[in-house]
Each structure stands twice: as C-alpha cells, then as structure tokens.
Design a protein around this motif. Structure first.
Motif, mmCIF file in Angstrom:
data_model
loop_
_atom_site.group_PDB
_atom_site.id
_atom_site.type_symbol
_atom_site.label_atom_id
_atom_site.label_comp_id
_atom_site.label_asym_id
_atom_site.label_seq_id
_atom_site.Cartn_x
_atom_site.Cartn_y
_atom_site.Cartn_z
ATOM 1 N N HIS A 107 0.853 -1.194 0.000
ATOM 2 C CA HIS A 107 0.000 0.000 0.000
ATOM 3 C C HIS A 107 0.886 1.239 0.000
ATOM 4 C CE1 HIS A 107 -3.691 -2.258 0.733
ATOM 5 N NE2 HIS A 107 -3.043 -2.932 1.674
ATOM 6 N N THR A 108 0.391 2.298 -0.647
ATOM 7 C CA THR A 108 1.100 3.569 -0.695
ATOM 8 C C THR A 108 0.316 4.608 0.093
ATOM 9 O OG1 THR A 108 2.053 3.091 -2.860
ATOM 10 C CG2 THR A 108 1.997 5.399 -2.178
ATOM 11 N N PHE A 109 0.995 5.284 1.010
ATOM 12 C CA PHE A 109 0.365 6.303 1.856
ATOM 13 C C PHE A 109 0.953 7.663 1.506
ATOM 14 C CE2 PHE A 109 0.099 2.299 4.054
ATOM 15 C CZ PHE A 109 -1.178 2.295 4.597
ATOM 16 N N THR A 110 0.072 8.664 1.436
ATOM 17 C CA THR A 110 0.470 10.014 1.028
ATOM 18 C C THR A 110 -0.133 11.042 1.964
ATOM 19 O OG1 THR A 110 0.577 9.341 -1.292
ATOM 20 C CG2 THR A 110 0.464 11.699 -0.846
ATOM 21 N N VAL A 111 0.646 12.072 2.305
ATOM 22 C CA VAL A 111 0.150 13.207 3.067
ATOM 23 C C VAL A 111 0.271 14.454 2.193
ATOM 24 C CG1 VAL A 111 2.402 13.573 4.160
ATOM 25 C CG2 VAL A 111 0.362 14.588 5.167
ATOM 26 N N THR A 112 -0.764 15.310 2.209
ATOM 27 C CA THR A 112 -0.738 16.587 1.493
ATOM 28 C C THR A 112 -1.295 17.671 2.406
ATOM 29 O OG1 THR A 112 -2.936 16.190 0.558
ATOM 30 C CG2 THR A 112 -1.038 15.498 -0.762
ATOM 31 N N ASN A 113 -0.841 18.925 2.185
ATOM 32 C CA ASN A 113 -1.365 20.025 2.999
ATOM 33 C C ASN A 113 -1.926 21.163 2.158
ATOM 34 O OD1 ASN A 113 1.076 21.060 2.019
ATOM 35 N ND2 ASN A 113 1.318 22.407 3.798
ATOM 36 N N GLY A 114 -1.948 21.008 0.828
ATOM 37 C CA GLY A 114 -2.553 22.028 -0.030
ATOM 38 C C GLY A 114 -1.630 23.164 -0.371
ATOM 39 N N VAL A 115 -0.683 23.495 0.507
ATOM 40 C CA VAL A 115 0.298 24.540 0.237
ATOM 41 C C VAL A 115 1.652 24.041 0.749
ATOM 42 C CG1 VAL A 115 -1.342 26.456 0.375
ATOM 43 C CG2 VAL A 115 -0.190 25.662 2.446
ATOM 44 N N GLY A 116 2.711 24.749 0.429
ATOM 45 C CA GLY A 116 4.035 24.352 0.894
ATOM 46 C C GLY A 116 4.252 24.692 2.356
ATOM 47 N N GLY A 117 5.422 24.291 2.836
ATOM 48 C CA GLY A 117 5.745 24.587 4.227
ATOM 49 C C GLY A 117 6.356 23.407 4.959
ATOM 50 N N GLY A 118 6.298 22.214 4.359
ATOM 51 C CA GLY A 118 6.925 21.056 4.984
ATOM 52 C C GLY A 118 5.950 20.112 5.637
ATOM 53 N N VAL A 119 5.869 18.877 5.117
ATOM 54 C CA VAL A 119 5.018 17.855 5.707
ATOM 55 C C VAL A 119 5.844 16.587 5.948
ATOM 56 C CG1 VAL A 119 2.839 18.646 4.727
ATOM 57 C CG2 VAL A 119 4.294 17.088 3.408
ATOM 58 N N ARG A 120 5.378 15.758 6.883
ATOM 59 C CA ARG A 120 6.011 14.462 7.165
ATOM 60 C C ARG A 120 4.918 13.461 7.518
ATOM 61 N NH1 ARG A 120 10.885 12.109 8.382
ATOM 62 N NH2 ARG A 120 11.976 14.069 8.041
#
Length: 282
Positions: free
Chosen positions: A261-274
C-alpha cells in the motif's frame, strides 16, 4: 565407565526456565533448579579423576563473605569432561546475595557457560550453550537470558525478530517520508495488526495565505482522513486580514487488506510535511 549419551545431558534449559514467572513478575527458582540439576548430573555420571575445591571465607559477628571454586576434569578411553563453578556470596543478617559462574565442556560435543544470581529471594541469569549437530554439519548456539536487558547503543539483527511477547500495538515496522507540500511512502502490510498514521505539517506563520487548506492522508490514492490546518488571523498595519498557517498534526488508524500500500500526506500549500506509518504487532 560407560559411554555418556549426549542426549541425556541437560544442556539446554526447559522452556519454563526462561518463561515462568511468579505473580510479582520476578523469575522463579526454575533457573536455579535446572543449574543445580546439571551440576548433579555431572557428579553422578562422571567419576572425577582430578577434583579441586577451594574456599576463601571471612566472618565477623555473623556476617559472612565467601568465594568458592570447584573444578573437575575427567578423561578415559571414551569420554572427557571439564567443569568449573565459582560462587561469590555475602550474608548480613537475613539478607543473602550470591552469584555463580559455570563452565562445562563434554566429549568435544558441547560447551556451556552460565551465570546465576540470587538476590532477595529471586533468581536471574544467563546461559550460553553450544552443541554439535547430530548430522555433523556444524553446531547450534543458544543464548538464554532470564533478566531485563538494557542496550545503550545500536542493536544489529541479521536474522528474524519474532514478536512473541510484544505489547499490544507494538510496532513491527515503521516507515516515514517528508516533503514540501506532499510526501509518499509504500509498505508491505502483513496484516498482523492495525496501521497507525501520524501526519505533520510544519506551518508557515510568516506567510499570508488566502484560506485554510486541509492536512489530508490517503492510501492508494483514496483519502483516509483530513483536518483543517491550524491557523491564526493576522491583521497587518494596512490591508485586509490575512490567514497564517501553524503547525498541525493528524492521527488516524486503519486496518487495510494485507499487501503493498502507498500512503500520502498533502497540505494544499508548501511549508513542509512528514508522514509516519506504523504497523502494529496485534
């Protein structure tokens, strides 16, 4: 002296020696009983040709300290045995603490090193055993520890790590990934427990935004969960009120079908996600 049957030698402690515990969670006397049984076997099955016993002892007002070493060596036309046991002990009043170290070698077929400690009515110890395989392909080695273990450093395991006895939800595998506005990772989910996911957005509190986007997590392109990013309204000296985004964390849990399975996180704008993905043991 008759030949010694290697199968009769109580080299490997039974399962209950390593696993049996009292209600208080401390080791029982099983380890001590097994170690004394091994020593008794050697005395009953091998007539010592060379035996040496030394004791150093001191006593003052009933307080005692002693060091005892017993050594046996035996050979004949068919067999050979060498053994040594050293015990260091102290007693003050009703309190007794001792520690024993045992070395044995039998017939060129097996060796053993053991340490047994007794303090406050409880036993703990370590046993290392090496036995030649019956098919002659080499030897098998086993380390049994009846004690808590603390490792101040790295632990490198080249074989398998079984999860017997791990607490519920202990992680059997962990994966993490990071990026600016999105990050993805893939794991082979074994299906032993739930998948726990932590998604994190660092925030951009010094940059004006036109709205509040979501911090979202998806699996195989299908959204699992989402939350609005934390924010505050910034009122500049002139101009309209602006939105500034703050740190945001999303916690979620799923039980997918076993497989990749592939898991993805997004926040809609930049700034750094983990994103962190944990597979639990149960």
């Amino acid at each position: 002296m008759a030949d010694i049957d290697p199968d009769s030698i109580p080299f490997v402690p039974p399962v209950e020696v390593a696993l049996t515990k009292t209600d208080s969670g401390r080791p029982t006397t099983a380890f001590h009983d097994w170690l004394m049984g091994l020593w008794s076997w050697m005395k009953n099955n091998v007539v010592a040709l060379d035996h040496k016993l030394t004791t150093v002892e001191s006593e003052t007002n009933g307080n005692t300290a002693a060091i005892t070493t017993e050594i046996e060596a035996r050979t004949d036309a068919d067999n050979a045995l060498a053994a040594q046991i050293t015990t260091v002990s102290t007693t003050v009043g009703e309190n007794t603490a001792d520690i024993s170290e045992l070395f044995t070698s039998v017939n060129g077929l097996g060796v053993q090193w053991a340490i047994q400690a007794y303090v406050g009515g409880s036993y703990g110890g370590v046993v290392f055993t090496g036995l030649k395989r019956a098919d002659g392909t080499g030897a098998d080695f086993l380390l049994e520890i009846q004690s808590n273990v603390v490792i101040n450093g790295n632990l490198l395991v080249t074989g398998s790590v079984l999860n017997v006895g791990l607490n519920n939800n202990a992680a059997t595998q962990i994966a993490t990934a990071s990026g600016d506005s999105s990050a993805s990772l893939a794991i082979n989910y074994r299906g032993t427990g739930k998948i726990s996911i932590i998604a994190y957005y660092a925030g951009t509190p010094a940059i004006d935004r036109g709205g509040v986007p979501n911090l979202a997590v998806s699996m195989d392109s299908g959204q699992i969960d989402a939350v609005g990013n934390n924010y505050y309204a910034y009122v500049p000296s002139s101009g309209p009120v602006a939105i500034r985004l703050l740190q945001t964390t999303l916690l979620t849990e799923i039980t997918p079908s076993p497989g990749n399975h592939t898991f993805t996180v997004t926040n809609g704008v930049g700034g750094g996600v983990r994103i962190w993905v944990f597979e639990g043991s149960k």
